[in-house]
Write an enzyme that holds these catalytic residues in place. Structure first.
Site, PDB file in Angstrom:
ATOM      1  N   TYR A  46      45.893  41.134  37.848  1.00  0.00           N
ATOM      2  CA  TYR A  46      46.165  39.948  38.687  1.00  0.00           C
ATOM      3  C   TYR A  46      47.687  39.760  38.840  1.00  0.00           C
ATOM      4  O   TYR A  46      48.194  38.652  38.654  1.00  0.00           O
ATOM      5  CB  TYR A  46      45.553  38.677  38.076  1.00  0.00           C
ATOM      6  CG  TYR A  46      44.158  38.858  37.515  1.00  0.00           C
ATOM      7  CD1 TYR A  46      43.044  38.761  38.342  1.00  0.00           C
ATOM      8  CD2 TYR A  46      43.946  39.131  36.155  1.00  0.00           C
ATOM      9  CE1 TYR A  46      41.764  38.930  37.833  1.00  0.00           C
ATOM     10  CE2 TYR A  46      42.675  39.297  35.647  1.00  0.00           C
ATOM     11  CZ  TYR A  46      41.583  39.190  36.477  1.00  0.00           C
ATOM     12  OH  TYR A  46      40.328  39.348  35.953  1.00  0.00           O
TER      13      TYR A  46
ATOM     14  N   ASN B 162      55.489  38.913  40.276  1.00  0.00           N
ATOM     15  CA  ASN B 162      56.226  37.758  39.767  1.00  0.00           C
ATOM     16  C   ASN B 162      56.650  37.909  38.301  1.00  0.00           C
ATOM     17  O   ASN B 162      57.832  37.767  37.970  1.00  0.00           O
ATOM     18  CB  ASN B 162      55.317  36.526  39.933  1.00  0.00           C
ATOM     19  CG  ASN B 162      55.950  35.245  39.472  1.00  0.00           C
ATOM     20  OD1 ASN B 162      57.073  34.936  39.836  1.00  0.00           O
ATOM     21  ND2 ASN B 162      55.233  34.497  38.648  1.00  0.00           N
TER      22      ASN B 162
ATOM     23  N   CYS C  25      45.824  28.697  35.074  1.00  0.00           N
ATOM     24  CA  CYS C  25      46.026  27.454  35.841  1.00  0.00           C
ATOM     25  C   CYS C  25      44.830  26.516  35.680  1.00  0.00           C
ATOM     26  O   CYS C  25      44.724  25.527  36.397  1.00  0.00           O
ATOM     27  CB  CYS C  25      46.280  27.772  37.312  1.00  0.00           C
ATOM     28  SG  CYS C  25      44.939  28.688  38.087  1.00  0.00           S
TER      29      CYS C  25
ATOM     30  N   GLU D  35      49.378  24.080  33.945  1.00  0.00           N
ATOM     31  CA  GLU D  35      49.398  25.527  33.711  1.00  0.00           C
ATOM     32  C   GLU D  35      49.612  25.768  32.212  1.00  0.00           C
ATOM     33  O   GLU D  35      50.374  25.038  31.576  1.00  0.00           O
ATOM     34  CB  GLU D  35      50.574  26.120  34.511  1.00  0.00           C
ATOM     35  CG  GLU D  35      50.607  27.609  34.569  1.00  0.00           C
ATOM     36  CD  GLU D  35      50.027  28.164  35.861  1.00  0.00           C
ATOM     37  OE1 GLU D  35      49.648  27.387  36.774  1.00  0.00           O
ATOM     38  OE2 GLU D  35      49.943  29.404  35.958  1.00  0.00           O
TER      39      GLU D  35
HETATM   40  C1  LIG Z   1      47.028  33.038  39.825  1.00  0.00           C
HETATM   41  S1  LIG Z   1      47.413  34.390  40.869  1.00  0.00           S
HETATM   42  C2  LIG Z   1      48.656  35.184  39.924  1.00  0.00           C
HETATM   43  C3  LIG Z   1      49.515  36.171  40.647  1.00  0.00           C
HETATM   44  C4  LIG Z   1      50.817  36.552  39.956  1.00  0.00           C
HETATM   45  N1  LIG Z   1      50.650  36.754  38.546  1.00  0.00           N
HETATM   46  C5  LIG Z   1      51.900  35.529  40.218  1.00  0.00           C
HETATM   47  O1  LIG Z   1      52.412  34.932  39.257  1.00  0.00           O
HETATM   48  O2  LIG Z   1      52.280  35.321  41.385  1.00  0.00           O
HETATM   49  C6  LIG Z   1      45.998  35.375  40.718  1.00  0.00           C
HETATM   50  C7  LIG Z   1      46.066  36.688  41.447  1.00  0.00           C
HETATM   51  O3  LIG Z   1      44.819  37.363  41.219  1.00  0.00           O
HETATM   52  C8  LIG Z   1      44.466  38.061  42.385  1.00  0.00           C
HETATM   53  N2  LIG Z   1      43.001  38.264  42.290  1.00  0.00           N
HETATM   54  C9  LIG Z   1      42.007  37.439  42.666  1.00  0.00           C
HETATM   55  N3  LIG Z   1      40.816  37.969  42.368  1.00  0.00           N
HETATM   56  C10 LIG Z   1      41.064  39.162  41.775  1.00  0.00           C
HETATM   57  C11 LIG Z   1      40.243  40.190  41.243  1.00  0.00           C
HETATM   58  N4  LIG Z   1      38.915  40.079  41.240  1.00  0.00           N
HETATM   59  N5  LIG Z   1      40.823  41.274  40.724  1.00  0.00           N
HETATM   60  C12 LIG Z   1      42.177  41.398  40.711  1.00  0.00           C
HETATM   61  N6  LIG Z   1      43.023  40.474  41.218  1.00  0.00           N
HETATM   62  C13 LIG Z   1      42.462  39.361  41.739  1.00  0.00           C
HETATM   63  C14 LIG Z   1      44.931  37.180  43.521  1.00  0.00           C
HETATM   64  O4  LIG Z   1      45.128  37.934  44.701  1.00  0.00           O
HETATM   65  C15 LIG Z   1      46.225  36.604  42.948  1.00  0.00           C
HETATM   66  O5  LIG Z   1      47.330  37.387  43.321  1.00  0.00           O
END
Ligand SMILES: C[S@@+](CC[C@H](N)C(=O)[O-])C[C@H]1O[C@@H](n2cnc3c(N)ncnc32)[C@H](O)[C@@H]1O
Length: 369
Positions: free
Chosen positions: A221, A226, A327, A361
């Site tokens: 993820y 970031n 979160c 968070e």
């Molecule tokens: C809370 S965000 C965190 C992103 C990054 N860590 C940041 O701080 O910007 C969660 C991320 O998980 C990705 N995501 C959602 N479902 C997912 C899945 N099943 N497998 C992998 N990534 C996923 C989303 O696209 C998103 O970028």
């Protein structure tokens, strides 16, 4: 928050959202006593917003927020970064001039994404098909806004199945982390952290609480990189995975922009990442990457609100160190119940990423027992 005339009405903020109450509730739910709390400004902190557009009987436009089933007209939101707050009334003033009627026809929503260095991406969302000619008017709007405000504007139009961008559909954010500058590409439509100053604090907190390791990091993820980019200095190599194509492209941009060479970003969902690491399945997307070359000792996860679930938690049990950014305390609680069978909480912090709401968070660093 009493100074906002829409407090408790527009649905954006929640009553009973004081930081003390949030921390008390969250720490009791998670049964943790030893934690740090990071809190910054409770206004002018938010880098993105989504507003409805209401057309009145005189064809004037108004911004709206959805509160339960109703739409509430608003003129401003004091949570937003100053650049968005300054832009919103000027934009509405321009769009309410007669010559902009065509541009605004069937416009039903506006999204804004701003950076700390004052780039603003405005996305206009329509209930009408968009044709290429729309771009001429969008360019005129960009020029008009640029003459009124000291910001760099990027404009996008969206209607069902169509996205038109003037030159670019992203902004470049600059974060300052432990005195060093990092550059990121934030794409329209992809996830980005909403509160840049608290985001900097979260990254610094992780950096301050993990040691430099000879082992490698697996990240799931990872979004636009970031955490990955600054954290890469602590590990020999990093494999970072994420489901969104746009985010992986942005992450690859960030490796070049920040001159980092020990990270491989691969588009893999959480489930696919597990299949790949367990060698249950081969992926063309991993071409050129030899998984046997990695010695994963640490893992970083920052999942969506739903959390990790039992399958991912069980997969994480093999790592010496787990860094979990969450979160949603409800899903974190469920995941921690599984993770604490094999790991002990080493550090815990709350970050007030969403002031004036009931959300908070959390950051957790766990060590294998
Ligand atoms: C809370 S965000 C965190 C992103 C990054 N860590 C940041 O701080 O910007 C969660 C991320 O998980 C990705 N995501 C959602 N479902 C997912 C899945 N099943 N497998 C992998 N990534 C996923 C989303 O696209 C998103 O970028």
């Amino acid at each position: 928050m009493k100074e906002c005339q829409y407090y408790g009405i527009c649905g954006g903020c929640s009553p009973q959202s004081s930081l003390e109450i949030k921390i008390k509730n969250a720490s009791e739910l998670l049964k943790i006593q030893d934690f740090e709390v990071f809190s910054l400004e409770s206004r002018s902190f938010r880098a993105r917003c989504e507003l409805g557009i209401f057309h009145d009987s005189l064809e004037n436009l108004h911004y709206t927020m959805r509160s339960n089933k109703d739409f509430i007209k608003i003129e401003n939101c004091i949570n937003l970064l100053p650049s968005i707050q300054e832009t919103l009334p000027k934009l509405l003033f321009v769009l309410n001039q007669k010559e902009w009627r065509d541009f605004s026809f069937k416009l039903f929503a506006l999204e804004a994404l701003a950076t700390q260095n004052k780039e603003i991406l405005l996305t206009f969302i329509y209930h009408k098909p968009l044709k290429e000619e729309w771009k001429n008017k969008a360019l005129a709007l960009k020029n008009t806004l640029s003459s009124l405000l000291p910001f760099t504007f990027h404009i996008i139009g969206r209607s069902r199945g169509v996205k038109l961008a003037l030159e670019q559909d992203f902004v470049i954010e600059k974060l300052e982390i432990l005195g060093k500058e990092y550059f990121y590409r934030y794409d329209e439509g992809a996830f980005t952290q909403p509160n840049p100053k608290i985001n900097e604090k979260m990254i610094e907190w992780i950096l301050n609480n993990i040691e430099k390791s000879k082992g490698d990091l697996l990240e799931m993820y990872c979004g636009c990189g970031n955490f990955t980019i600054p954290l890469s200095q602590k590990f020999s190599q990093v494999l970072a995975t994420e489901i969104s194509k746009a985010s992986i492209q942005a992450a690859k941009f960030a490796t070049e922009a920040n001159k980092v060479s020990n990270i491989r970003f691969v588009r893999l969902s959480g489930d696919e990442c597990i299949e790949a690491i367990k060698r249950l399945r081969e992926f063309k997307r991993l071409k050129g990457i030899c998984l046997d070359d990695f010695n994963f000792q640490s893992v970083l996860v920052d999942p969506p609100r739903a959390g990790l679930g039992s399958k991912v938690c069980e997969f994480l049990s093999q790592f010496k160190k787990i860094i979990y950014i969450s979160c949603n305390v409800a899903s974190l609680k469920e995941d921690l119940e599984i993770l604490q069978k094999t790991h002990k909480i080493h550090k815990f912090a709350f970050f007030d990423q969403f002031p004036n709401t009931n959300h908070i968070e959390s950051g957790v660093i766990l060590h294998k027992i």
